[in-house]
Design a protein around this motif. Sequence first.
Motif, PDB file in Angstrom:
ATOM      1  N   LEU A 148      57.451  88.070  77.903  1.00 19.41           N
ATOM      2  CA  LEU A 148      57.502  89.267  77.070  1.00 19.41           C
ATOM      3  C   LEU A 148      58.902  89.438  76.477  1.00 19.41           C
ATOM      4  O   LEU A 148      59.901  89.422  77.211  1.00 19.41           O
ATOM      5  CB  LEU A 148      57.148  90.486  77.943  1.00 19.41           C
ATOM      6  CG  LEU A 148      57.129  91.849  77.286  1.00 19.41           C
ATOM      7  CD1 LEU A 148      56.098  91.913  76.162  1.00 19.41           C
ATOM      8  CD2 LEU A 148      56.823  92.919  78.338  1.00 19.41           C
ATOM      9  N   GLY A 149      58.977  89.586  75.157  1.00 18.11           N
ATOM     10  CA  GLY A 149      60.264  89.870  74.515  1.00 18.11           C
ATOM     11  C   GLY A 149      60.767  91.239  74.964  1.00 18.11           C
ATOM     12  O   GLY A 149      59.970  92.149  75.213  1.00 18.11           O
ATOM     13  N   HIS A 150      62.099  91.382  75.084  1.00 22.19           N
ATOM     14  CA  HIS A 150      62.651  92.656  75.560  1.00 22.19           C
ATOM     15  C   HIS A 150      62.852  93.628  74.402  1.00 22.19           C
ATOM     16  O   HIS A 150      63.226  93.212  73.304  1.00 22.19           O
ATOM     17  CB  HIS A 150      63.981  92.403  76.287  1.00 22.19           C
ATOM     18  CG  HIS A 150      64.308  93.462  77.275  1.00 22.19           C
ATOM     19  ND1 HIS A 150      64.746  94.715  76.909  1.00 22.19           N
ATOM     20  CD2 HIS A 150      64.224  93.482  78.628  1.00 22.19           C
ATOM     21  CE1 HIS A 150      64.934  95.447  77.991  1.00 22.19           C
ATOM     22  NE2 HIS A 150      64.618  94.719  79.049  1.00 22.19           N
ATOM     23  N   ASP A 151      62.600  94.912  74.656  1.00 19.04           N
ATOM     24  CA  ASP A 151      62.743  95.925  73.599  1.00 19.04           C
ATOM     25  C   ASP A 151      64.201  96.172  73.212  1.00 19.04           C
ATOM     26  O   ASP A 151      64.487  96.557  72.083  1.00 19.04           O
ATOM     27  CB  ASP A 151      62.127  97.268  74.056  1.00 19.04           C
ATOM     28  CG  ASP A 151      60.616  97.206  74.036  1.00 19.04           C
ATOM     29  OD1 ASP A 151      60.066  96.437  73.217  1.00 19.04           O
ATOM     30  OD2 ASP A 151      59.983  97.909  74.852  1.00 19.04           O
ATOM     31  N   ASP A 152      65.115  95.968  74.158  1.00 15.57           N
ATOM     32  CA  ASP A 152      66.544  96.179  73.868  1.00 15.57           C
ATOM     33  C   ASP A 152      67.061  94.929  73.131  1.00 15.57           C
ATOM     34  O   ASP A 152      67.041  93.829  73.694  1.00 15.57           O
ATOM     35  CB  ASP A 152      67.284  96.375  75.201  1.00 15.57           C
ATOM     36  CG  ASP A 152      68.794  96.454  75.016  1.00 15.57           C
ATOM     37  OD1 ASP A 152      69.302  96.099  73.927  1.00 15.57           O
ATOM     38  OD2 ASP A 152      69.476  96.845  75.975  1.00 15.57           O
ATOM     39  N   PRO A 153      67.533  95.097  71.876  1.00 23.53           N
ATOM     40  CA  PRO A 153      67.947  93.907  71.100  1.00 23.53           C
ATOM     41  C   PRO A 153      69.046  93.089  71.775  1.00 23.53           C
ATOM     42  O   PRO A 153      69.044  91.860  71.678  1.00 23.53           O
ATOM     43  CB  PRO A 153      68.446  94.503  69.772  1.00 23.53           C
ATOM     44  CG  PRO A 153      67.886  95.884  69.708  1.00 23.53           C
ATOM     45  CD  PRO A 153      67.639  96.338  71.116  1.00 23.53           C
ATOM     46  N   ASP A 154      69.973  93.765  72.472  1.00 20.77           N
ATOM     47  CA  ASP A 154      71.062  93.013  73.123  1.00 20.77           C
ATOM     48  C   ASP A 154      70.522  92.186  74.297  1.00 20.77           C
ATOM     49  O   ASP A 154      70.885  91.015  74.475  1.00 20.77           O
ATOM     50  CB  ASP A 154      72.148  93.962  73.650  1.00 20.77           C
ATOM     51  CG  ASP A 154      72.892  94.625  72.505  1.00 20.77           C
ATOM     52  OD1 ASP A 154      72.844  94.095  71.375  1.00 20.77           O
ATOM     53  OD2 ASP A 154      73.487  95.687  72.740  1.00 20.77           O
ATOM     54  N   ALA A 155      69.651  92.810  75.093  1.00 18.22           N
ATOM     55  CA  ALA A 155      69.057  92.084  76.225  1.00 18.22           C
ATOM     56  C   ALA A 155      68.194  90.933  75.705  1.00 18.22           C
ATOM     57  O   ALA A 155      68.196  89.832  76.258  1.00 18.22           O
ATOM     58  CB  ALA A 155      68.217  93.043  77.076  1.00 18.22           C
ATOM     59  N   ASN A 156      67.491  91.188  74.618  1.00 13.99           N
ATOM     60  CA  ASN A 156      66.630  90.146  74.045  1.00 13.99           C
ATOM     61  C   ASN A 156      67.470  88.970  73.515  1.00 13.99           C
ATOM     62  O   ASN A 156      67.136  87.801  73.745  1.00 13.99           O
ATOM     63  CB  ASN A 156      65.776  90.747  72.923  1.00 13.99           C
ATOM     64  CG  ASN A 156      64.511  89.956  72.715  1.00 13.99           C
ATOM     65  OD1 ASN A 156      63.865  89.545  73.677  1.00 13.99           O
ATOM     66  ND2 ASN A 156      64.177  89.691  71.469  1.00 13.99           N
ATOM     67  N   ALA A 157      68.576  89.300  72.826  1.00 17.47           N
ATOM     68  CA  ALA A 157      69.452  88.237  72.296  1.00 17.47           C
ATOM     69  C   ALA A 157      70.069  87.447  73.444  1.00 17.47           C
ATOM     70  O   ALA A 157      70.175  86.210  73.384  1.00 17.47           O
ATOM     71  CB  ALA A 157      70.543  88.853  71.421  1.00 17.47           C
ATOM     72  N   PHE A 158      70.459  88.153  74.515  1.00 13.73           N
ATOM     73  CA  PHE A 158      71.055  87.488  75.684  1.00 13.73           C
ATOM     74  C   PHE A 158      70.080  86.478  76.289  1.00 13.73           C
ATOM     75  O   PHE A 158      70.406  85.303  76.483  1.00 13.73           O
ATOM     76  CB  PHE A 158      71.456  88.551  76.719  1.00 13.73           C
ATOM     77  CG  PHE A 158      71.643  88.019  78.110  1.00 13.73           C
ATOM     78  CD1 PHE A 158      72.736  87.213  78.435  1.00 13.73           C
ATOM     79  CD2 PHE A 158      70.721  88.325  79.117  1.00 13.73           C
ATOM     80  CE1 PHE A 158      72.890  86.713  79.728  1.00 13.73           C
ATOM     81  CE2 PHE A 158      70.878  87.830  80.407  1.00 13.73           C
ATOM     82  CZ  PHE A 158      71.963  87.020  80.713  1.00 13.73           C
ATOM     83  N   ILE A 159      68.838  86.918  76.560  1.00 15.12           N
ATOM     84  CA  ILE A 159      67.910  86.013  77.263  1.00 15.12           C
ATOM     85  C   ILE A 159      67.460  84.873  76.340  1.00 15.12           C
ATOM     86  O   ILE A 159      67.234  83.754  76.801  1.00 15.12           O
ATOM     87  CB  ILE A 159      66.703  86.784  77.875  1.00 15.12           C
ATOM     88  CG1 ILE A 159      66.085  85.992  79.037  1.00 15.12           C
ATOM     89  CG2 ILE A 159      65.651  87.119  76.836  1.00 15.12           C
ATOM     90  CD1 ILE A 159      66.914  85.864  80.266  1.00 15.12           C
ATOM     91  N   THR A 160      67.375  85.150  75.027  1.00 10.47           N
ATOM     92  CA  THR A 160      67.013  84.062  74.096  1.00 10.47           C
ATOM     93  C   THR A 160      68.112  82.998  74.109  1.00 10.47           C
ATOM     94  O   THR A 160      67.829  81.792  74.105  1.00 10.47           O
ATOM     95  CB  THR A 160      66.805  84.624  72.671  1.00 10.47           C
ATOM     96  OG1 THR A 160      65.788  85.623  72.733  1.00 10.47           O
ATOM     97  CG2 THR A 160      66.366  83.535  71.705  1.00 10.47           C
ATOM     98  N   ASN A 161      69.352  83.441  74.170  1.00  7.69           N
ATOM     99  CA  ASN A 161      70.479  82.513  74.225  1.00  7.69           C
ATOM    100  C   ASN A 161      70.443  81.691  75.529  1.00  7.69           C
ATOM    101  O   ASN A 161      70.618  80.470  75.521  1.00  7.69           O
ATOM    102  CB  ASN A 161      71.777  83.323  74.112  1.00  7.69           C
ATOM    103  CG  ASN A 161      72.930  82.476  73.638  1.00  7.69           C
ATOM    104  OD1 ASN A 161      72.958  81.274  73.886  1.00  7.69           O
ATOM    105  ND2 ASN A 161      73.883  83.092  72.964  1.00  7.69           N
TER     106      ASN A 161
END
Length: 258
Positions: A148-161
Amino acid sequence: MSDAHTRRVQAQFGGSAAAYVASGGHAGGDDLERLLAWGRACRPGRALDVATGGGHTALALAAIAREVVAFDLTEPMLRVARDFIRSRGAANVAFAAGDVDALPFRDGAFDAVTCRIAAHHFANVGTAVRQVHRVLRPGGSFLLQDILGHDDPDANAFITNVEKRRDPSHVRSYRAAEWKAFLRAAGLTVIDDAVVRKERVWDEWTGRARMTVEARRELEAFVRQAPERCRAAFDFKLTDDAIASFTDRMLLLRADRD
Ligand SMILES: C[S@@+](CC[C@H](N)C(=O)[O-])C[C@H]1O[C@@H](n2cnc3c(N)ncnc32)[C@H](O)[C@@H]1O
């Protein structure tokens, strides 16, 4: 899908095929149980498992459906899945290689299609979902599970990285609203959903991706330097000198063809 991305996926999974068969997180868990419960309710005659990987979902489906086709882009993955499934005595599973973007099956061929922990590798999820819709019979069920993609853009960018550093064939994970829009646009109606937590044991998770010592060191430094709230979003467990684990949330959706 571009040739370059196809090669990335095949390079990533071709060398790790046996590790996917051995992976405890793929072999079972609450997520697979949820998918199977939906599968049993569908009573499928013919089922397709897209991106079958080590074959755990296809094997489970074989106990529910009359016939199963296990489908994957990476031929070495299909070979280990075939050996694994046959070693478990399931004789009703056929194997086919190809890309989800162009499923080599006739329209309406399946009563159910599964796709578990794989869509984050797809270059074009909209195309994939339209293909799934095409090969389902009217009223047939798509049983999807993905990170599941995260709703918080920073958390989402972190885990994608983190994911891309570990596995360059990772594209992205989608939020529930994004998945529902893809499914709706393709003519699939969501009739059930669930979210299940899945712990990733760091040594196993990074080991399965065959990272170099240097790449893993850099990834661990990246995790340690990230804002605490990004790590906390995925429940990263760190000691002074090691990363023990983190936890993904898995989205599960049952969507039926209109
Ligand atoms: C993590 S494994 C899947 C795990 C498996 N579904 C299970 O339940 O254990 C991801 C798989 O997706 C496959 N894959 C990635 N992109 C694909 C595509 N475009 N078409 C078909 N298979 C694809 C890879 O080859 C790999 O075997």
